[in-house]
Design a protein around this motif. Structure first.
Motif, mmCIF file in Angstrom:
data_model
loop_
_atom_site.group_PDB
_atom_site.id
_atom_site.type_symbol
_atom_site.label_atom_id
_atom_site.label_comp_id
_atom_site.label_asym_id
_atom_site.label_seq_id
_atom_site.Cartn_x
_atom_site.Cartn_y
_atom_site.Cartn_z
ATOM 1 N N GLU A 1 -0.809 52.754 26.018
ATOM 2 C CA GLU A 1 -0.735 51.983 24.612
ATOM 3 C C GLU A 1 0.371 51.027 24.848
ATOM 4 N N GLU A 2 1.514 51.337 25.393
ATOM 5 C CA GLU A 2 2.635 50.503 25.708
ATOM 6 C C GLU A 2 2.128 49.227 26.420
ATOM 7 N N TYR A 3 1.416 49.340 27.437
ATOM 8 C CA TYR A 3 0.961 48.284 28.219
ATOM 9 C C TYR A 3 -0.059 47.254 27.321
ATOM 10 N N LYS A 4 -0.877 47.857 26.576
ATOM 11 C CA LYS A 4 -1.755 47.130 25.804
ATOM 12 C C LYS A 4 -0.984 46.350 24.660
ATOM 13 N N SER A 5 0.113 46.976 23.894
ATOM 14 C CA SER A 5 0.758 46.521 23.011
ATOM 15 C C SER A 5 1.721 45.012 23.236
ATOM 16 N N THR A 6 2.194 45.276 24.523
ATOM 17 C CA THR A 6 2.961 44.323 25.139
ATOM 18 C C THR A 6 2.192 43.137 25.399
ATOM 19 N N ASN A 7 1.082 43.294 26.148
ATOM 20 C CA ASN A 7 0.352 42.329 26.506
ATOM 21 C C ASN A 7 -0.595 41.637 25.149
ATOM 22 N N ALA A 8 -0.751 42.215 24.349
ATOM 23 C CA ALA A 8 -1.349 41.941 22.969
ATOM 24 C C ALA A 8 -0.381 40.721 22.357
ATOM 25 N N THR A 9 1.036 40.977 22.294
ATOM 26 C CA THR A 9 1.852 40.343 21.560
ATOM 27 C C THR A 9 2.228 38.886 22.339
ATOM 28 N N SER A 10 2.168 38.914 23.748
ATOM 29 C CA SER A 10 2.408 37.900 24.628
ATOM 30 C C SER A 10 1.103 37.133 24.449
ATOM 31 N N TRP A 11 -0.200 37.865 24.414
ATOM 32 C CA TRP A 11 -1.428 37.260 24.301
ATOM 33 C C TRP A 11 -1.787 36.291 23.300
ATOM 34 N N ALA A 12 -1.114 36.730 21.958
ATOM 35 C CA ALA A 12 -1.431 35.818 20.821
ATOM 36 C C ALA A 12 -0.691 34.680 21.109
ATOM 37 N N LYS A 13 0.718 34.835 21.463
ATOM 38 C CA LYS A 13 1.502 33.719 21.644
ATOM 39 C C LYS A 13 0.925 32.586 22.747
ATOM 40 N N PHE A 14 0.345 33.062 23.787
ATOM 41 C CA PHE A 14 -0.178 32.233 24.840
ATOM 42 C C PHE A 14 -1.376 31.511 24.271
ATOM 43 N N THR A 15 -2.235 32.167 23.653
ATOM 44 C CA THR A 15 -3.668 31.703 23.047
ATOM 45 C C THR A 15 -3.274 30.661 22.023
ATOM 46 N N GLU A 16 -2.077 31.034 21.288
ATOM 47 C CA GLU A 16 -1.862 30.054 20.179
ATOM 48 C C GLU A 16 -1.509 28.675 20.924
ATOM 49 N N LEU A 17 -0.598 28.673 21.904
ATOM 50 C CA LEU A 17 -0.289 27.337 22.823
ATOM 51 C C LEU A 17 -1.562 26.558 23.248
ATOM 52 N N LEU A 18 -2.642 27.486 23.712
ATOM 53 C CA LEU A 18 -3.896 26.810 24.182
ATOM 54 C C LEU A 18 -4.551 26.205 23.045
ATOM 55 N N LYS A 19 -4.277 26.806 21.963
ATOM 56 C CA LYS A 19 -5.067 26.128 20.812
ATOM 57 C C LYS A 19 -4.640 24.575 20.599
ATOM 58 N N VAL A 20 -3.187 24.715 20.588
ATOM 59 C CA VAL A 20 -2.736 23.195 20.256
ATOM 60 C C VAL A 20 -2.839 22.211 21.255
ATOM 61 N N ILE A 21 -3.024 22.416 22.512
ATOM 62 C CA ILE A 21 -3.235 21.432 23.443
ATOM 63 C C ILE A 21 -4.758 21.357 23.836
ATOM 64 N N ASN A 22 -5.482 22.203 23.072
ATOM 65 C CA ASN A 22 -7.008 22.169 23.273
ATOM 66 C C ASN A 22 -7.554 20.779 22.218
ATOM 67 N N VAL A 23 -8.314 20.072 23.042
ATOM 68 C CA VAL A 23 -8.934 18.985 22.492
ATOM 69 C C VAL A 23 -9.786 19.222 21.416
ATOM 70 N N ARG A 24 -10.740 20.133 21.838
ATOM 71 C CA ARG A 24 -11.697 20.461 20.956
ATOM 72 C C ARG A 24 -11.373 21.615 20.149
ATOM 73 N N GLY A 25 -10.163 21.870 19.842
ATOM 74 C CA GLY A 25 -9.616 22.898 18.772
ATOM 75 C C GLY A 25 -9.552 22.415 17.213
ATOM 76 N N ALA A 26 -9.598 23.386 16.416
ATOM 77 C CA ALA A 26 -9.485 22.983 15.172
ATOM 78 C C ALA A 26 -8.143 22.262 14.774
ATOM 79 N N GLN A 27 -7.031 22.627 15.576
ATOM 80 C CA GLN A 27 -5.757 22.040 15.327
ATOM 81 C C GLN A 27 -5.616 20.578 15.702
ATOM 82 N N ARG A 28 -4.864 19.923 14.909
ATOM 83 C CA ARG A 28 -4.907 18.303 15.465
ATOM 84 C C ARG A 28 -3.448 17.868 15.734
#
Length: 252
Positions: free
Chosen positions: A84-111
């Motif tokens: 569970e320790e590995y999963k929780s650490t990766n889940a926190t970083s994963w949420a931050k990383f995917t949020e950055l990718l949503k910002v630079i994604n042209v087809r994303g909902a964010q403008r």
């Protein structure tokens, strides 16, 4: 005078002797200049590299394909069986990383399309490959009959922690982000770590103008369709009223 100096400079002296013969007296600076290696011309070498790449172009995969390989190694669900320790650490970083990718994604909902200026620190635990897990499992099964492979120390030693300090300038910086991610994917053990962004990320100013123009055109088209529908509805109403009036007159 048997000899005199005709012309002198910091590098060479031209001296005439009495027999009208020229004597070349080189200075130390000139000698060092002749015997040192030439300084690399950065612009020339850069241009030669560009010409070489244009002659032999290297086709790189787009970011989505390389990112899929990273998903298989660092997604939180992939680390769930290890603890569970590995999963929780990766889940926190994963949420931050995917949020950055949503910002630079042209087809994303964010403008926004450009992330904020900051240093984004993310820690990921990278699981070993399936081939490595099978090798460790075969080694342990020789010594012990019943063994839990995912709770063994030999497998946990193969899980490595990789830190990503993603530095962004607050402006459009696809090259800066690409270099850092390529180095990060290389540290994660991905063989094909080089990539091109592709059409889905980092919209250029021209793409933004095109998107705004398309959005403006869509808005004008929708307004035009609404106006036309209103005009058609008004005509239908008038025609129905005229038919009713005509029908009443004929009935009388």
């Amino acid at each position: 005078m048997e000899s005199f100096v005709l012309r002198s400079c910091q590098r060479t002296r031209y001296i005439y002797n009495g027999n009208n013969n020229i004597i070349y007296h080189h200075s130390v600076r000139y000698w060092l200049r002749r015997h040192r290696l030439p300084k690399p011309r950065r612009r020339w070498h850069k241009r030669m590299d560009e010409i070489e790449k244009s002659k032999n172009p290297m086709v790189l995969p787009i970011f989505d394909k390389v990112f899929n390989n990273f998903v298989k190694l660092a997604h939180p669900d992939q680390l769930q069986v290890f603890g569970e320790e590995y999963k929780s650490t990766n889940a926190t970083s994963w949420a931050k990383f995917t949020e950055l990718l949503k910002v630079i994604n042209v087809r994303g909902a964010q403008r926004q399309m450009i992330p904020n200026q900051a240093i984004y620190r993310m820690d990921f635990y990278i699981r070993p490959s399936q081939q490595k897990i099978n090798d460790i499992k075969a080694t342990l099964e020789v010594d012990q009959l019943d063994v839990d492979i995912y709770s063994s120390k030999a497998l946990h030693d193969e899980i490595k922690k990789v830190r990503l300090d993603l530095r962004l300038s607050g402006q459009r910086c696809p090259d800066l982000m690409k270099v850092q991610l390529e180095n990060f994917f290389k540290n994660c053990g991905i063989k094909q770590h080089q990539f091109e962004w592709g059409p889905n990320y980092w919209a250029s100013s021209r793409d933004k103008l095109k998107l705004s123009a398309d959005e403006r055109q869509r808005k004008e088209d929708s307004e035009f369709v609404e106006k036309e529908e209103k005009v058609i509805m008004e005509k239908e109403k008038r025609s129905t009223f005229d038919k009713l009036k005509f029908w009443k007159r004929t009935k009388k």
